[in-house]
Design a protein around this motif. Sequence first.
Motif, PDB file in Angstrom:
ATOM      1  N   ALA A 414      43.122 -23.908  13.619  1.00  0.00           N
ATOM      2  CA  ALA A 414      43.715 -23.174  14.739  1.00  0.00           C
ATOM      3  C   ALA A 414      43.007 -23.482  16.058  1.00  0.00           C
ATOM      4  CB  ALA A 414      43.668 -21.669  14.464  1.00  0.00           C
ATOM      5  N   CYS A 415      41.796 -23.986  15.971  1.00  0.00           N
ATOM      6  CA  CYS A 415      41.046 -24.357  17.178  1.00  0.00           C
ATOM      7  C   CYS A 415      41.163 -25.846  17.481  1.00  0.00           C
ATOM      8  CB  CYS A 415      39.577 -23.972  17.021  1.00  0.00           C
ATOM      9  SG  CYS A 415      39.282 -22.195  16.957  1.00  0.00           S
ATOM     10  N   GLY A 416      42.001 -26.546  16.754  1.00  0.00           N
ATOM     11  CA  GLY A 416      42.227 -27.958  17.026  1.00  0.00           C
ATOM     12  C   GLY A 416      40.959 -28.781  16.878  1.00  0.00           C
ATOM     13  N   GLY A 417      40.856 -29.815  17.689  1.00  0.00           N
ATOM     14  CA  GLY A 417      39.691 -30.684  17.625  1.00  0.00           C
ATOM     15  C   GLY A 417      38.407 -29.958  17.957  1.00  0.00           C
ATOM     16  N   ALA A 418      38.490 -28.954  18.835  1.00  0.00           N
ATOM     17  CA  ALA A 418      37.292 -28.196  19.197  1.00  0.00           C
ATOM     18  C   ALA A 418      36.690 -27.501  17.986  1.00  0.00           C
ATOM     19  CB  ALA A 418      37.631 -27.170  20.280  1.00  0.00           C
ATOM     20  N   GLY A 419      37.539 -27.101  17.053  1.00  0.00           N
ATOM     21  CA  GLY A 419      37.049 -26.428  15.862  1.00  0.00           C
ATOM     22  C   GLY A 419      36.246 -27.326  14.948  1.00  0.00           C
ATOM     23  N   PHE A 420      36.397 -28.642  15.138  1.00  0.00           N
ATOM     24  CA  PHE A 420      35.678 -29.591  14.290  1.00  0.00           C
ATOM     25  C   PHE A 420      34.291 -29.907  14.836  1.00  0.00           C
ATOM     26  CE2 PHE A 420      35.182 -33.858  12.204  1.00  0.00           C
ATOM     27  CZ  PHE A 420      35.281 -33.403  10.895  1.00  0.00           C
ATOM     28  N   MET A 421      34.007 -29.465  16.046  1.00  0.00           N
ATOM     29  CA  MET A 421      32.703 -29.728  16.645  1.00  0.00           C
ATOM     30  C   MET A 421      31.647 -28.809  16.033  1.00  0.00           C
ATOM     31  SD  MET A 421      33.553 -32.159  18.571  1.00  0.00           S
ATOM     32  CE  MET A 421      31.977 -32.406  19.419  1.00  0.00           C
ATOM     33  N   ALA A 422      30.496 -29.377  15.714  1.00  0.00           N
ATOM     34  CA  ALA A 422      29.437 -28.618  15.050  1.00  0.00           C
ATOM     35  C   ALA A 422      28.985 -27.430  15.883  1.00  0.00           C
ATOM     36  CB  ALA A 422      28.259 -29.528  14.738  1.00  0.00           C
ATOM     37  N   GLU A 423      29.039 -27.551  17.212  1.00  0.00           N
ATOM     38  CA  GLU A 423      28.552 -26.476  18.069  1.00  0.00           C
ATOM     39  C   GLU A 423      29.372 -25.198  17.911  1.00  0.00           C
ATOM     40  OE1 GLU A 423      28.835 -27.648  22.128  1.00  0.00           O
ATOM     41  OE2 GLU A 423      31.026 -27.691  22.164  1.00  0.00           O
ATOM     42  N   ASN A 424      30.562 -25.303  17.359  1.00  0.00           N
ATOM     43  CA  ASN A 424      31.409 -24.126  17.162  1.00  0.00           C
ATOM     44  C   ASN A 424      31.303 -23.541  15.753  1.00  0.00           C
ATOM     45  OD1 ASN A 424      32.425 -24.073  19.849  1.00  0.00           O
ATOM     46  ND2 ASN A 424      33.679 -25.851  19.340  1.00  0.00           N
ATOM     47  N   ARG A 425      30.458 -24.097  14.926  1.00  0.00           N
ATOM     48  CA  ARG A 425      29.956 -23.530  13.668  1.00  0.00           C
ATOM     49  C   ARG A 425      30.950 -23.457  12.524  1.00  0.00           C
ATOM     50  NH1 ARG A 425      26.993 -18.049  13.947  1.00  0.00           N
ATOM     51  NH2 ARG A 425      26.107 -18.811  12.006  1.00  0.00           N
ATOM     52  N   LEU A 426      32.231 -23.646  12.768  1.00  0.00           N
ATOM     53  CA  LEU A 426      33.209 -23.418  11.702  1.00  0.00           C
ATOM     54  C   LEU A 426      33.024 -24.384  10.544  1.00  0.00           C
ATOM     55  CD1 LEU A 426      36.336 -22.713  13.938  1.00  0.00           C
ATOM     56  CD2 LEU A 426      34.973 -21.039  12.656  1.00  0.00           C
ATOM     57  N   VAL A 427      32.808 -25.669  10.848  1.00  0.00           N
ATOM     58  CA  VAL A 427      32.635 -26.639   9.757  1.00  0.00           C
ATOM     59  C   VAL A 427      31.305 -26.410   9.050  1.00  0.00           C
ATOM     60  CG1 VAL A 427      34.193 -28.415  10.601  1.00  0.00           C
ATOM     61  CG2 VAL A 427      31.871 -28.324  11.488  1.00  0.00           C
ATOM     62  N   GLY A 428      30.256 -26.067   9.799  1.00  0.00           N
ATOM     63  CA  GLY A 428      28.965 -25.823   9.179  1.00  0.00           C
ATOM     64  C   GLY A 428      28.970 -24.597   8.290  1.00  0.00           C
ATOM     65  N   LEU A 429      29.605 -23.535   8.753  1.00  0.00           N
ATOM     66  CA  LEU A 429      29.710 -22.327   7.937  1.00  0.00           C
ATOM     67  C   LEU A 429      30.514 -22.580   6.667  1.00  0.00           C
ATOM     68  CD1 LEU A 429      30.237 -19.447  10.537  1.00  0.00           C
ATOM     69  CD2 LEU A 429      28.353 -19.659   8.903  1.00  0.00           C
ATOM     70  N   ARG A 430      31.564 -23.384   6.801  1.00  0.00           N
ATOM     71  CA  ARG A 430      32.353 -23.656   5.609  1.00  0.00           C
ATOM     72  C   ARG A 430      31.542 -24.442   4.579  1.00  0.00           C
ATOM     73  NH1 ARG A 430      35.448 -25.989   2.224  1.00  0.00           N
ATOM     74  NH2 ARG A 430      37.493 -25.143   1.670  1.00  0.00           N
ATOM     75  N   ALA A 651      29.686 -19.659  19.002  1.00  0.00           N
ATOM     76  CA  ALA A 651      30.676 -20.734  19.096  1.00  0.00           C
ATOM     77  C   ALA A 651      30.981 -20.946  20.569  1.00  0.00           C
ATOM     78  CB  ALA A 651      31.950 -20.373  18.336  1.00  0.00           C
ATOM     79  N   THR A 652      30.709 -22.128  21.065  1.00  0.00           N
ATOM     80  CA  THR A 652      30.858 -22.399  22.497  1.00  0.00           C
ATOM     81  C   THR A 652      32.254 -22.056  23.000  1.00  0.00           C
ATOM     82  OG1 THR A 652      29.216 -24.159  22.325  1.00  0.00           O
ATOM     83  CG2 THR A 652      30.640 -24.173  24.273  1.00  0.00           C
ATOM     84  N   ILE A 653      33.280 -22.391  22.211  1.00  0.00           N
ATOM     85  CA  ILE A 653      34.655 -22.182  22.669  1.00  0.00           C
ATOM     86  C   ILE A 653      35.035 -20.711  22.736  1.00  0.00           C
ATOM     87  CG2 ILE A 653      35.559 -24.423  21.959  1.00  0.00           C
ATOM     88  CD1 ILE A 653      36.587 -23.086  19.403  1.00  0.00           C
ATOM     89  N   ALA A 654      34.199 -19.826  22.176  1.00  0.00           N
ATOM     90  CA  ALA A 654      34.504 -18.395  22.203  1.00  0.00           C
ATOM     91  C   ALA A 654      33.663 -17.646  23.229  1.00  0.00           C
ATOM     92  CB  ALA A 654      34.288 -17.789  20.817  1.00  0.00           C
TER      93      ALA A 654
END
Length: 690
Positions: A414-430, A651-654
Amino acid sequence: MTAVSDRPTQAGTHAPTINHDYLAEHLLGRWADLRKVARNLARDERLIRDPHLPMDEHRERVLEQLKILVNEAQVLRAFPTRMGGKDDAGGGIAGFEELVAADPSLQIKSGVQWGLFCAAIHHLGTEEQQDRLLENAMRLVVPGAFAMTEIGHGSDVASIGTTATFDTTTGDFVLNTPFRAAWKDYLGNAARHGTTAVVFAQLITNGVNHGVHAFYVPIRETLDDGSAGDCLPGIQSEDDGLKGGLNGIDNGRLAFDHVRVPRENLLARYGSVTEGGNYSSPIDSPGRRFFTMLGSLVQGRVSLDGAAGVASKIALSTAITYGNQRRQFTGASEHDETVIMDYQTHQRRLLPLLAEVYAGHFAHDRLLDLFHAVFSEEGMDTPETREDLETMAAALKPTSTWRALHTLQTAREACGGAGFMAENRLVGLRQDLDIYVTFEGDNTVLLQLVGKRLLSDYAKQFKGIDGIGMARFVVERTADTVLYKTPLNRTVQSIRDSGLRRRSATELRDEETQRELLTDRVETMVETLAQALRPASKMSQEKAAALFNSHQAELIDAAKAHADLLQWEAFTKALLDVEDDDTRTILTWVRDLYGLHTVEKNLAWYLIHGRLSGQRAQTVTSYIDRLLLRLRPHAQDLIDAFGLDDGLVRATIATGVEQRRQDEARAYYRKQRASGNTPVAEKALKKSQR
């Protein structure tokens, strides 16, 4: 509780709004102060994960963080008051599970030390053993491992191969790993930091195997600076190495080559051996003794349920905040692009998950209350309450951990490419949360335990019923089942549905209708399964096992349906405690979304079994769409009420950066249009020339 009207708000009527401060405090629950302390720690730069660290440095950092927790956190609350604790089992977990916001490796390594190693000494040891062994473990003077899992027997603990044979000539146990598949594996603290382990092994004395028991076993030297040195004689250790996540934990393997363990190091609350080798236990049944010992360690599942919920909240906080700021495509306006959270597909992706997370939150509150009652309230530790606790934990831990993975992935997309960036934590948390579905009990195996409990409870209905009573029961249930399988019931419902569509929606949002739909699914699944398995009682062991195996999928489905109902009921009961009227109204919509989304996900079952007509099934989806519209204006408030600020979400984007980018772009184009220097679009030019 009366249903909340879903009629569109008319001009001049009251539109409910969330009392944010009230809801945020309400959601903190029973141990609000402890959660606030833990969240402040989770914001501490000393505890926050550094994603750039290599594995070895990450491990050392997390060990140092545990020392900070000993000094500054309240990690000892669950332990006896006489040893500096608070006898506060629930409060201990409430604070512990919040640490996932700092670094899941920190949360899990804390769980290894205090929730497994120390808890095993606490719950499986005698008072004398607690006084002798527990204090240094509690204060991290003795870092420990919890050596239960074997590479050849993961969930099947009763069949582990490690043996502890009592030697009557020396008065101690001989701990041995007889073959490679009996190596203890995936053990936190085993590769490097642990100096002692609680080791589970088959206790053998005088030629009799008394089943699995726990032993306190030193495994490494302790150096002058307190760190772990070389392995002690007879002990082998291997490093599991780089993992898919949680690399701040030194997971490893252990094996024992005829290691001598003093008799007094058998954790003896549920089983002891005299100097002469005679075994005794306060629990006569070997099976009940085994499950009682393992049940004492249920807190790992309880804490994972809570931690997975925190991770899901972080994911949705990121995705919904970003969705309320990110703009994409014009449509509603000639010039302004649309906020992506206004798109129905985006609402469909995120808002039902938000409803699930709220349901999981309230269910976890009830689980934590039950856990605290069993382990900290006098008179509540009974076989019945323990069984209820184990079943509830076995239902919710799989639900929340699978949900966390799905929520993190959905939020990432849902956050597109930005969601894949490590700085936004989603991939690391997963990555870190991935293993949550496997340890502290494999999710599928846990759901089998839930399914078996449901079958057991179903069977209890027949105790004391004579032959005539049983015949009457079967006739009544069969008649009910046949009714659902005939066109009659569907025809009656279709007649009721043939009126106004609004009437169908009114019934679906009714609390009792939702309860009936969710309850009926569980009861029907369990009854059908029980009838299918009934012949097993007259079969050979081999054929009975084959019959049970052929129905495992239905068993798991019944357990999942039970977990759905459990969460819906917890949510519904929680609404009774919400004192602010507007907030309760909006939370009721969230509850309705959870209940009807659950029905929608299982529409095939409801249609096949005649519980819903085709027309009513369509109404489920249309009413969910109406709920999404109602909840859309409140999405940010519902997320913000979880109390996860930028220091916890990280998460930077938030953080508002996307809003600033969008505002800058809109201001630029407004200025350009006002100047009259905006280039003419080719499409508009051609249209004007026609």
